[in-house]
Design a protein around this motif. Structure first.
Motif, PDB file in Angstrom:
ATOM      1  N   ASP A  47       0.749  -1.128  -0.225  1.00 38.13           N
ATOM      2  CA  ASP A  47      -0.311  -0.078  -0.028  1.00 38.13           C
ATOM      3  C   ASP A  47       0.831   1.104  -0.091  1.00 38.13           C
ATOM      4  OD1 ASP A  47      -2.035   1.875   0.367  1.00 38.13           O
ATOM      5  OD2 ASP A  47      -2.834   1.065   2.113  1.00 38.13           O
ATOM      6  N   PRO A  48       0.756   1.848  -1.192  1.00 34.36           N
ATOM      7  CA  PRO A  48       1.926   3.037  -1.244  1.00 34.36           C
ATOM      8  C   PRO A  48       1.451   4.198  -0.469  1.00 34.36           C
ATOM      9  CG  PRO A  48       1.778   2.231  -3.442  1.00 34.36           C
ATOM     10  CD  PRO A  48       0.562   1.337  -2.423  1.00 34.36           C
ATOM     11  N   TYR A  49       0.127   4.397  -0.160  1.00 37.25           N
ATOM     12  CA  TYR A  49      -0.300   5.306   0.969  1.00 37.25           C
ATOM     13  C   TYR A  49       0.224   4.985   2.288  1.00 37.25           C
ATOM     14  CZ  TYR A  49      -3.525   6.746  -2.652  1.00 37.25           C
ATOM     15  OH  TYR A  49      -4.143   7.387  -3.772  1.00 37.25           O
ATOM     16  N   TYR A  50       0.576   3.885   2.695  1.00 43.12           N
ATOM     17  CA  TYR A  50       1.259   3.493   4.149  1.00 43.12           C
ATOM     18  C   TYR A  50       2.167   2.602   3.995  1.00 43.12           C
ATOM     19  CZ  TYR A  50      -3.571   5.337   5.653  1.00 43.12           C
ATOM     20  OH  TYR A  50      -4.620   6.217   5.724  1.00 43.12           O
ATOM     21  N   PRO A  51       3.227   3.336   3.057  1.00 44.37           N
ATOM     22  CA  PRO A  51       4.666   2.264   2.877  1.00 44.37           C
ATOM     23  C   PRO A  51       5.165   1.604   3.771  1.00 44.37           C
ATOM     24  CG  PRO A  51       5.160   4.655   2.686  1.00 44.37           C
ATOM     25  CD  PRO A  51       3.497   4.397   2.985  1.00 44.37           C
ATOM     26  N   ARG A  52       5.002   2.113   5.211  1.00 48.20           N
ATOM     27  CA  ARG A  52       5.807   1.277   6.142  1.00 48.20           C
ATOM     28  C   ARG A  52       5.157   0.221   6.795  1.00 48.20           C
ATOM     29  NH1 ARG A  52      10.509   4.224   6.719  1.00 48.20           N
ATOM     30  NH2 ARG A  52      10.301   6.270   6.074  1.00 48.20           N
ATOM     31  N   TRP A 176       4.715  -5.208  -9.236  1.00 45.05           N
ATOM     32  CA  TRP A 176       5.570  -4.100  -8.773  1.00 45.05           C
ATOM     33  C   TRP A 176       5.636  -2.950  -9.441  1.00 45.05           C
ATOM     34  CZ3 TRP A 176       9.828  -1.486 -10.701  1.00 45.05           C
ATOM     35  CH2 TRP A 176      10.849  -1.106  -9.948  1.00 45.05           C
ATOM     36  N   LEU A 177       5.587  -3.020 -10.695  1.00 41.25           N
ATOM     37  CA  LEU A 177       5.551  -1.519 -11.435  1.00 41.25           C
ATOM     38  C   LEU A 177       4.054  -0.836 -11.074  1.00 41.25           C
ATOM     39  CD1 LEU A 177       6.729   0.270 -13.590  1.00 41.25           C
ATOM     40  CD2 LEU A 177       5.597  -1.098 -15.415  1.00 41.25           C
ATOM     41  N   GLU A 178       2.975  -1.310 -11.000  1.00 41.16           N
ATOM     42  CA  GLU A 178       1.900  -0.859 -10.456  1.00 41.16           C
ATOM     43  C   GLU A 178       1.958  -0.148  -9.224  1.00 41.16           C
ATOM     44  OE1 GLU A 178      -2.429  -2.187  -8.936  1.00 41.16           O
ATOM     45  OE2 GLU A 178      -1.214  -3.785 -10.093  1.00 41.16           O
ATOM     46  N   LYS A 179       2.425  -0.716  -8.170  1.00 42.61           N
ATOM     47  CA  LYS A 179       2.850   0.121  -6.884  1.00 42.61           C
ATOM     48  C   LYS A 179       3.714   1.052  -7.116  1.00 42.61           C
ATOM     49  CE  LYS A 179      -0.318  -2.719  -5.134  1.00 42.61           C
ATOM     50  NZ  LYS A 179      -1.507  -2.216  -4.691  1.00 42.61           N
ATOM     51  N   ARG A 180       5.057   0.898  -7.664  1.00 42.45           N
ATOM     52  CA  ARG A 180       6.015   2.042  -7.782  1.00 42.45           C
ATOM     53  C   ARG A 180       5.483   3.137  -8.467  1.00 42.45           C
ATOM     54  NH1 ARG A 180       7.558  -1.592  -5.198  1.00 42.45           N
ATOM     55  NH2 ARG A 180       5.966  -0.459  -3.862  1.00 42.45           N
ATOM     56  N   LYS A 181       4.498   3.105  -9.618  1.00 38.14           N
ATOM     57  CA  LYS A 181       3.662   4.194 -10.130  1.00 38.14           C
ATOM     58  C   LYS A 181       2.928   4.889  -9.384  1.00 38.14           C
ATOM     59  CE  LYS A 181       2.161   3.496 -14.323  1.00 38.14           C
ATOM     60  NZ  LYS A 181       1.245   2.633 -15.331  1.00 38.14           N
ATOM     61  N   LEU A 182       2.415   4.127  -8.386  1.00 36.52           N
ATOM     62  CA  LEU A 182       1.406   4.907  -7.391  1.00 36.52           C
ATOM     63  C   LEU A 182       2.215   5.690  -6.441  1.00 36.52           C
ATOM     64  CD1 LEU A 182      -1.376   5.495  -6.769  1.00 36.52           C
ATOM     65  CD2 LEU A 182      -1.620   3.361  -5.324  1.00 36.52           C
ATOM     66  N   CYS A 183       3.476   4.951  -6.103  1.00 38.33           N
ATOM     67  CA  CYS A 183       4.171   5.683  -5.116  1.00 38.33           C
ATOM     68  C   CYS A 183       4.792   7.074  -5.674  1.00 38.33           C
ATOM     69  CB  CYS A 183       5.605   5.050  -4.991  1.00 38.33           C
ATOM     70  SG  CYS A 183       5.331   3.535  -3.707  1.00 38.33           S
ATOM     71  N   TRP A 184       5.029   7.187  -7.056  1.00 34.85           N
ATOM     72  CA  TRP A 184       5.420   8.223  -7.703  1.00 34.85           C
ATOM     73  C   TRP A 184       4.262   9.363  -7.767  1.00 34.85           C
ATOM     74  CZ3 TRP A 184       9.746  10.700  -9.304  1.00 34.85           C
ATOM     75  CH2 TRP A 184       9.463  11.972 -10.254  1.00 34.85           C
ATOM     76  N   LYS A 185       3.191   8.851  -8.183  1.00 38.83           N
ATOM     77  CA  LYS A 185       2.044   9.563  -8.260  1.00 38.83           C
ATOM     78  C   LYS A 185       1.861  10.446  -6.978  1.00 38.83           C
ATOM     79  CE  LYS A 185      -2.806   9.765  -9.417  1.00 38.83           C
ATOM     80  NZ  LYS A 185      -4.191   8.698 -10.288  1.00 38.83           N
ATOM     81  N   ARG A 187       4.061  10.788  -4.169  1.00 34.89           N
ATOM     82  CA  ARG A 187       4.850  11.779  -3.400  1.00 34.89           C
ATOM     83  C   ARG A 187       6.029  12.317  -4.476  1.00 34.89           C
ATOM     84  NH1 ARG A 187       3.813   7.894   0.112  1.00 34.89           N
ATOM     85  NH2 ARG A 187       5.030   6.051  -1.148  1.00 34.89           N
ATOM     86  N   ARG A 188       5.813  12.062  -5.731  1.00 34.50           N
ATOM     87  CA  ARG A 188       6.760  12.349  -6.632  1.00 34.50           C
ATOM     88  C   ARG A 188       8.223  11.974  -6.543  1.00 34.50           C
ATOM     89  NH1 ARG A 188       3.742  12.980 -11.180  1.00 34.50           N
ATOM     90  NH2 ARG A 188       1.953  14.060 -10.857  1.00 34.50           N
ATOM     91  N   CYS A 199       7.841  -1.728  -0.093  1.00 34.97           N
ATOM     92  CA  CYS A 199       8.100  -0.481  -0.328  1.00 34.97           C
ATOM     93  C   CYS A 199       8.327   0.238   1.123  1.00 34.97           C
ATOM     94  CB  CYS A 199       6.328  -0.075  -0.767  1.00 34.97           C
ATOM     95  SG  CYS A 199       6.576   1.885  -1.286  1.00 34.97           S
ATOM     96  N   ASP A 200       8.797  -0.778   2.032  1.00 36.93           N
ATOM     97  CA  ASP A 200       8.929  -0.332   3.488  1.00 36.93           C
ATOM     98  C   ASP A 200       9.985   0.917   3.728  1.00 36.93           C
ATOM     99  OD1 ASP A 200      10.421  -2.337   2.942  1.00 36.93           O
ATOM    100  OD2 ASP A 200      11.177  -2.640   4.835  1.00 36.93           O
ATOM    101  N   ARG A 201      10.906   1.172   2.837  1.00 36.68           N
ATOM    102  CA  ARG A 201      11.817   2.193   2.985  1.00 36.68           C
ATOM    103  C   ARG A 201      11.570   3.427   2.359  1.00 36.68           C
ATOM    104  NH1 ARG A 201      17.412  -0.744   3.082  1.00 36.68           N
ATOM    105  NH2 ARG A 201      18.096   1.005   3.761  1.00 36.68           N
ATOM    106  N   CYS A 202      10.456   3.509   1.828  1.00 30.89           N
ATOM    107  CA  CYS A 202      10.218   4.817   0.871  1.00 30.89           C
ATOM    108  C   CYS A 202      10.243   5.940   1.863  1.00 30.89           C
ATOM    109  CB  CYS A 202       8.549   4.769   0.379  1.00 30.89           C
ATOM    110  SG  CYS A 202       8.030   4.229  -0.991  1.00 30.89           S
ATOM    111  N   LYS A 203      10.828   7.026   1.169  1.00 37.80           N
ATOM    112  CA  LYS A 203      10.989   8.394   1.915  1.00 37.80           C
ATOM    113  C   LYS A 203       9.916   9.091   1.596  1.00 37.80           C
ATOM    114  CE  LYS A 203      15.181   6.996   2.891  1.00 37.80           C
ATOM    115  NZ  LYS A 203      15.641   6.813   4.412  1.00 37.80           N
ATOM    116  N   ILE A 204       9.090   9.356   2.941  1.00 35.86           N
ATOM    117  CA  ILE A 204       7.766  10.082   2.780  1.00 35.86           C
ATOM    118  C   ILE A 204       8.085  11.642   3.116  1.00 35.86           C
ATOM    119  CG2 ILE A 204       5.470  10.220   3.843  1.00 35.86           C
ATOM    120  CD1 ILE A 204       5.694   7.447   4.473  1.00 35.86           C
TER     121      ILE A 204
END
Length: 204
Positions: A47-52, A176-185, A187-188, A199-204
């Motif tokens: 869930d890119p909205y709650y990556p941790r 994987w690509l589907e989730k990473r695209k949403l991460c970019w959307k 947080r840019r 996605c646990d180490r995303c920089k929010i």
């Protein structure tokens, strides 16, 4: 010994209420019988909205709130597909150690969305055959009939991807690509670990 594997999913919408009616009574019944049982909860950071937060950790917190305490709990937090749920369990050394005493008369029970039943039973019979235990499925009716039927139609693709690994790899990469695209959307930003499944180490 009974091994219960809860397959990962997001606890969103009315899922907690559905789980309370369907899954909690099943687990409490196991607890009341005072059987030796191991609980394995699967699900990565999808869930890119709650990556941790991994799916497994969210489900564990939910069960703890409902006072579910088995003898042993193990979390698998790397998988992003149902295929990976079972594949990573089969390869995990800790799980192999915990299940070393399992006998043919024992059971491995998977609890997950009803539409995934055929897929999981097929994969489990192949990936977890080392344990020689009975493999069962406890269906949870979480999705709509339409979505459930859509998942059931993917069964033959799952069979094909098991025998043809490049197809499995393609499925995993597309997920994987589907989730990473949403991460970019959201947080840019690209994930700090763009080559990991999670996605646990995303920089929010």
């Amino acid at each position: 010994m009974t091994v219960i594997v809860i397959l990962g999913f997001h606890l969103k919408g009315d899922y907690p209420e559905k789980l309370e009616k369907q899954l909690i009574p099943f687990l409490k019944n196991k607890k009341q019988k005072k059987e030796d049982w191991l609980l394995v909860i699967t699900g990565g950071h999808t869930d890119p909205y709650y990556p941790r937060q991994s799916e497994a950790m969210v489900i564990l917190n939910f069960l703890m709130e409902k006072m579910i305490y088995p003898e042993a709990i193990y979390l698998e937090t790397q998988s992003i597909t149902t295929f990976q749920n079972l594949l990573f369990l089969a390869k995990n050394k800790d799980i192999q150690g915990l299940c070393q005493n399992i006998k043919p008369a024992d059971s491995i029970i998977f609890a997950g969305e009803a539409g995934s039943k055929k897929e999981v039973l097929f994969l489990a019979s192949h990936l977890l055959k080392r344990y020689k235990a009975r493999i069962e499925y406890y269906p949870l009716y979480l999705y709509s009939d339409e979505k459930r039927k859509s998942k059931e139609k993917k069964y033959y693709l799952t069979v094909a991807s098991y025998y043809f690994p490049p197809l499995y790899f393609w499925f995993s990469c597309s997920r994987w690509l589907e989730k990473r695209k949403l991460c970019w959307k959201i947080r840019r930003k690209i994930c700090a670990t763009p080559f990991s499944w999670g996605c646990d180490r995303c920089k929010i």
